[in-house]
Design a protein around this motif. Structure first.
Motif, PDB file in Angstrom:
ATOM      1  N   ALA A 127     -64.781 -38.335 -35.786  1.00 55.62           N
ATOM      2  CA  ALA A 127     -64.324 -39.436 -36.644  1.00 55.62           C
ATOM      3  C   ALA A 127     -65.220 -39.562 -37.868  1.00 55.62           C
ATOM      4  O   ALA A 127     -64.732 -39.781 -38.982  1.00 55.62           O
ATOM      5  N   ALA A 128     -66.524 -39.393 -37.670  1.00 52.06           N
ATOM      6  CA  ALA A 128     -67.451 -39.455 -38.803  1.00 52.06           C
ATOM      7  C   ALA A 128     -67.196 -38.303 -39.770  1.00 52.06           C
ATOM      8  O   ALA A 128     -67.213 -38.492 -41.000  1.00 52.06           O
ATOM      9  N   ALA A 129     -66.931 -37.109 -39.234  1.00 54.39           N
ATOM     10  CA  ALA A 129     -66.650 -35.949 -40.089  1.00 54.39           C
ATOM     11  C   ALA A 129     -65.359 -36.153 -40.872  1.00 54.39           C
ATOM     12  O   ALA A 129     -65.274 -35.830 -42.060  1.00 54.39           O
ATOM     13  N   VAL A 130     -64.352 -36.720 -40.215  1.00 53.08           N
ATOM     14  CA  VAL A 130     -63.083 -36.994 -40.900  1.00 53.08           C
ATOM     15  C   VAL A 130     -63.302 -38.013 -42.008  1.00 53.08           C
ATOM     16  O   VAL A 130     -62.778 -37.864 -43.120  1.00 53.08           O
ATOM     17  N   GLU A 131     -64.085 -39.030 -41.720  1.00 49.80           N
ATOM     18  CA  GLU A 131     -64.362 -40.059 -42.729  1.00 49.80           C
ATOM     19  C   GLU A 131     -65.105 -39.458 -43.927  1.00 49.80           C
ATOM     20  O   GLU A 131     -64.784 -39.750 -45.077  1.00 49.80           O
ATOM     21  N   GLU A 132     -66.077 -38.589 -43.647  1.00 45.58           N
ATOM     22  CA  GLU A 132     -66.809 -37.931 -44.737  1.00 45.58           C
ATOM     23  C   GLU A 132     -65.884 -37.034 -45.548  1.00 45.58           C
ATOM     24  O   GLU A 132     -65.970 -36.982 -46.777  1.00 45.58           O
ATOM     25  N   ALA A 133     -64.973 -36.346 -44.862  1.00 45.98           N
ATOM     26  CA  ALA A 133     -64.017 -35.480 -45.566  1.00 45.98           C
ATOM     27  C   ALA A 133     -63.095 -36.320 -46.446  1.00 45.98           C
ATOM     28  O   ALA A 133     -62.790 -35.940 -47.589  1.00 45.98           O
ATOM     29  N   LYS A 134     -62.669 -37.465 -45.936  1.00 48.11           N
ATOM     30  CA  LYS A 134     -61.814 -38.356 -46.733  1.00 48.11           C
ATOM     31  C   LYS A 134     -62.560 -38.838 -47.971  1.00 48.11           C
ATOM     32  O   LYS A 134     -61.992 -38.887 -49.063  1.00 48.11           O
ATOM     33  N   GLU A 135     -63.834 -39.216 -47.771  1.00 47.24           N
ATOM     34  CA  GLU A 135     -64.625 -39.683 -48.908  1.00 47.24           C
ATOM     35  C   GLU A 135     -64.811 -38.563 -49.928  1.00 47.24           C
ATOM     36  O   GLU A 135     -64.699 -38.784 -51.134  1.00 47.24           O
ATOM     37  N   GLY A 136     -65.070 -37.340 -49.442  1.00 43.52           N
ATOM     38  CA  GLY A 136     -65.227 -36.194 -50.340  1.00 43.52           C
ATOM     39  C   GLY A 136     -63.938 -35.913 -51.092  1.00 43.52           C
ATOM     40  O   GLY A 136     -63.959 -35.636 -52.299  1.00 43.52           O
ATOM     41  N   ALA A 137     -62.819 -36.005 -50.395  1.00 48.56           N
ATOM     42  CA  ALA A 137     -61.528 -35.771 -51.050  1.00 48.56           C
ATOM     43  C   ALA A 137     -61.260 -36.840 -52.092  1.00 48.56           C
ATOM     44  O   ALA A 137     -60.746 -36.554 -53.181  1.00 48.56           O
ATOM     45  N   GLU A 138     -61.606 -38.068 -51.781  1.00 48.23           N
ATOM     46  CA  GLU A 138     -61.411 -39.166 -52.736  1.00 48.23           C
ATOM     47  C   GLU A 138     -62.281 -38.962 -53.973  1.00 48.23           C
ATOM     48  O   GLU A 138     -61.829 -39.170 -55.101  1.00 48.23           O
ATOM     49  N   GLU A 139     -63.524 -38.523 -53.755  1.00 45.97           N
ATOM     50  CA  GLU A 139     -64.411 -38.263 -54.888  1.00 45.97           C
ATOM     51  C   GLU A 139     -63.884 -37.102 -55.730  1.00 45.97           C
ATOM     52  O   GLU A 139     -63.898 -37.165 -56.960  1.00 45.97           O
ATOM     53  N   ALA A 140     -63.385 -36.065 -55.060  1.00 46.73           N
ATOM     54  CA  ALA A 140     -62.824 -34.918 -55.788  1.00 46.73           C
ATOM     55  C   ALA A 140     -61.590 -35.347 -56.575  1.00 46.73           C
ATOM     56  O   ALA A 140     -61.398 -34.930 -57.726  1.00 46.73           O
ATOM     57  N   LYS A 141     -60.760 -36.191 -55.982  1.00 48.68           N
ATOM     58  CA  LYS A 141     -59.566 -36.684 -56.669  1.00 48.68           C
ATOM     59  C   LYS A 141     -59.967 -37.502 -57.887  1.00 48.68           C
ATOM     60  O   LYS A 141     -59.377 -37.354 -58.967  1.00 48.68           O
ATOM     61  N   SER A 142     -60.965 -38.347 -57.734  1.00 48.00           N
ATOM     62  CA  SER A 142     -61.420 -39.156 -58.862  1.00 48.00           C
ATOM     63  C   SER A 142     -61.960 -38.266 -59.981  1.00 48.00           C
ATOM     64  O   SER A 142     -61.659 -38.487 -61.161  1.00 48.00           O
ATOM     65  N   ALA A 143     -62.742 -37.250 -59.602  1.00 50.92           N
ATOM     66  CA  ALA A 143     -63.287 -36.331 -60.603  1.00 50.92           C
ATOM     67  C   ALA A 143     -62.163 -35.564 -61.287  1.00 50.92           C
ATOM     68  O   ALA A 143     -62.180 -35.379 -62.520  1.00 50.92           O
ATOM     69  N   THR A 144     -61.174 -35.127 -60.526  1.00 57.39           N
ATOM     70  CA  THR A 144     -60.035 -34.399 -61.104  1.00 57.39           C
ATOM     71  C   THR A 144     -59.248 -35.303 -62.037  1.00 57.39           C
ATOM     72  O   THR A 144     -58.856 -34.884 -63.133  1.00 57.39           O
ATOM     73  N   ASP A 145     -59.022 -36.539 -61.617  1.00 58.63           N
ATOM     74  CA  ASP A 145     -58.296 -37.488 -62.471  1.00 58.63           C
ATOM     75  C   ASP A 145     -59.047 -37.721 -63.772  1.00 58.63           C
ATOM     76  O   ASP A 145     -58.438 -37.771 -64.849  1.00 58.63           O
ATOM     77  N   ALA A 146     -60.364 -37.846 -63.684  1.00 58.60           N
ATOM     78  CA  ALA A 146     -61.172 -38.059 -64.882  1.00 58.60           C
ATOM     79  C   ALA A 146     -61.098 -36.836 -65.796  1.00 58.60           C
ATOM     80  O   ALA A 146     -60.975 -36.965 -67.026  1.00 58.60           O
ATOM     81  N   ALA A 147     -61.150 -35.638 -65.206  1.00 63.09           N
ATOM     82  CA  ALA A 147     -61.071 -34.411 -66.000  1.00 63.09           C
ATOM     83  C   ALA A 147     -59.707 -34.292 -66.670  1.00 63.09           C
ATOM     84  O   ALA A 147     -59.612 -33.926 -67.850  1.00 63.09           O
ATOM     85  N   VAL A 148     -58.649 -34.610 -65.952  1.00 62.16           N
ATOM     86  CA  VAL A 148     -57.296 -34.556 -66.523  1.00 62.16           C
ATOM     87  C   VAL A 148     -57.185 -35.543 -67.678  1.00 62.16           C
ATOM     88  O   VAL A 148     -56.625 -35.222 -68.731  1.00 62.16           O
ATOM     89  N   GLU A 149     -57.719 -36.723 -67.489  1.00 64.98           N
ATOM     90  CA  GLU A 149     -57.667 -37.739 -68.553  1.00 64.98           C
ATOM     91  C   GLU A 149     -58.447 -37.268 -69.781  1.00 64.98           C
ATOM     92  O   GLU A 149     -57.991 -37.439 -70.910  1.00 64.98           O
ATOM     93  N   ALA A 150     -59.597 -36.640 -69.569  1.00 57.73           N
ATOM     94  CA  ALA A 150     -60.398 -36.134 -70.690  1.00 57.73           C
ATOM     95  C   ALA A 150     -59.641 -35.036 -71.424  1.00 57.73           C
ATOM     96  O   ALA A 150     -59.637 -34.996 -72.672  1.00 57.73           O
ATOM     97  N   VAL A 151     -58.986 -34.141 -70.672  1.00 59.99           N
ATOM     98  CA  VAL A 151     -58.209 -33.061 -71.302  1.00 59.99           C
ATOM     99  C   VAL A 151     -57.052 -33.656 -72.104  1.00 59.99           C
ATOM    100  O   VAL A 151     -56.763 -33.206 -73.220  1.00 59.99           O
ATOM    101  N   LYS A 152     -56.403 -34.664 -71.555  1.00 65.29           N
ATOM    102  CA  LYS A 152     -55.305 -35.311 -72.283  1.00 65.29           C
ATOM    103  C   LYS A 152     -55.800 -35.909 -73.595  1.00 65.29           C
ATOM    104  O   LYS A 152     -55.155 -35.774 -74.634  1.00 65.29           O
ATOM    105  N   GLU A 153     -56.944 -36.586 -73.527  1.00 63.04           N
ATOM    106  CA  GLU A 153     -57.500 -37.199 -74.731  1.00 63.04           C
ATOM    107  C   GLU A 153     -57.869 -36.135 -75.760  1.00 63.04           C
ATOM    108  O   GLU A 153     -57.598 -36.292 -76.961  1.00 63.04           O
ATOM    109  N   GLU A 154     -58.493 -35.046 -75.292  1.00 61.85           N
ATOM    110  CA  GLU A 154     -58.870 -33.961 -76.206  1.00 61.85           C
ATOM    111  C   GLU A 154     -57.632 -33.304 -76.805  1.00 61.85           C
ATOM    112  O   GLU A 154     -57.603 -32.979 -77.999  1.00 61.85           O
ATOM    113  N   ALA A 155     -56.594 -33.122 -76.000  1.00 65.13           N
ATOM    114  CA  ALA A 155     -55.357 -32.529 -76.500  1.00 65.13           C
ATOM    115  C   ALA A 155     -54.712 -33.448 -77.534  1.00 65.13           C
ATOM    116  O   ALA A 155     -54.219 -32.979 -78.576  1.00 65.13           O
ATOM    117  N   ALA A 156     -54.716 -34.741 -77.274  1.00 63.35           N
ATOM    118  CA  ALA A 156     -54.144 -35.689 -78.229  1.00 63.35           C
ATOM    119  C   ALA A 156     -54.930 -35.658 -79.534  1.00 63.35           C
ATOM    120  O   ALA A 156     -54.338 -35.693 -80.624  1.00 63.35           O
TER     121      ALA A 156
END
Length: 140
Positions: free
Chosen positions: A70-99
């Motif tokens: 359960a602890a490993a699953v929770e850590e994996a969820k947190e890691g996935a959430e952090e990766a998603k946040s980082a990806t979302d931020a990168a996508v937003e930065a690319v959109k801004e740069e493209a604009a």
């Protein structure tokens, strides 16, 4: 007189018989079969206790494994959430740069259009001046 002696003798024998301590009965040692039964019963009891302890240990190990999973699953969820946040931020930065790049291209196109219009106007003036000069030269 014979009777009182007989009574006294009987009383003496009775008192002597009552005063004797009986020897305690000697217990015979248990037979080999009884000893084996007792040993087997003790072994069965020990096996039951051992099995119960093993069951408890297995249950504890299972619970610990569940908690770790359960602890490993929770850590994996947190890691996935952090990766998603980082990806979302990168996508937003690319959109801004493209604009921003699109705006720069639009500005450059507008500037080129204005320069082309100015060049056309200058060419028209030059052509008009050349025509005028040609007319003047033809008149002379």
């Amino acid at each position: 007189m014979k009777h009182p002696l007989l009574v006294a003798a009987l009383v003496a024998v009775a008192v002597a018989a009552c005063g004797k301590n009986e020897e305690p009965a000697v217990q015979a040692p248990p037979s080999a079969q009884e000893q084996m039964k007792e040993s087997a019963a003790q072994a069965v009891e020990a096996a039951k206790e051992s099995a119960a302890a093993a069951g408890e240990a297995a249950a504890a190990a299972t619970e610990a494994a569940k908690e770790e999973a359960a602890a490993a699953v929770e850590e994996a969820k947190e890691g996935a959430e952090e990766a998603k946040s980082a990806t979302d931020a990168a996508v937003e930065a690319v959109k801004e740069e493209a604009a921003a790049a699109v705006e720069q291209v639009k500005d450059a196109a507008e500037a080129a259009k204005a320069e082309a219009a100015a060049a056309v106007d200058a060419a028209k003036e030059a052509a008009g001046a050349a025509v005028g000069a040609a007319k003047e030269a033809a008149k002379d």
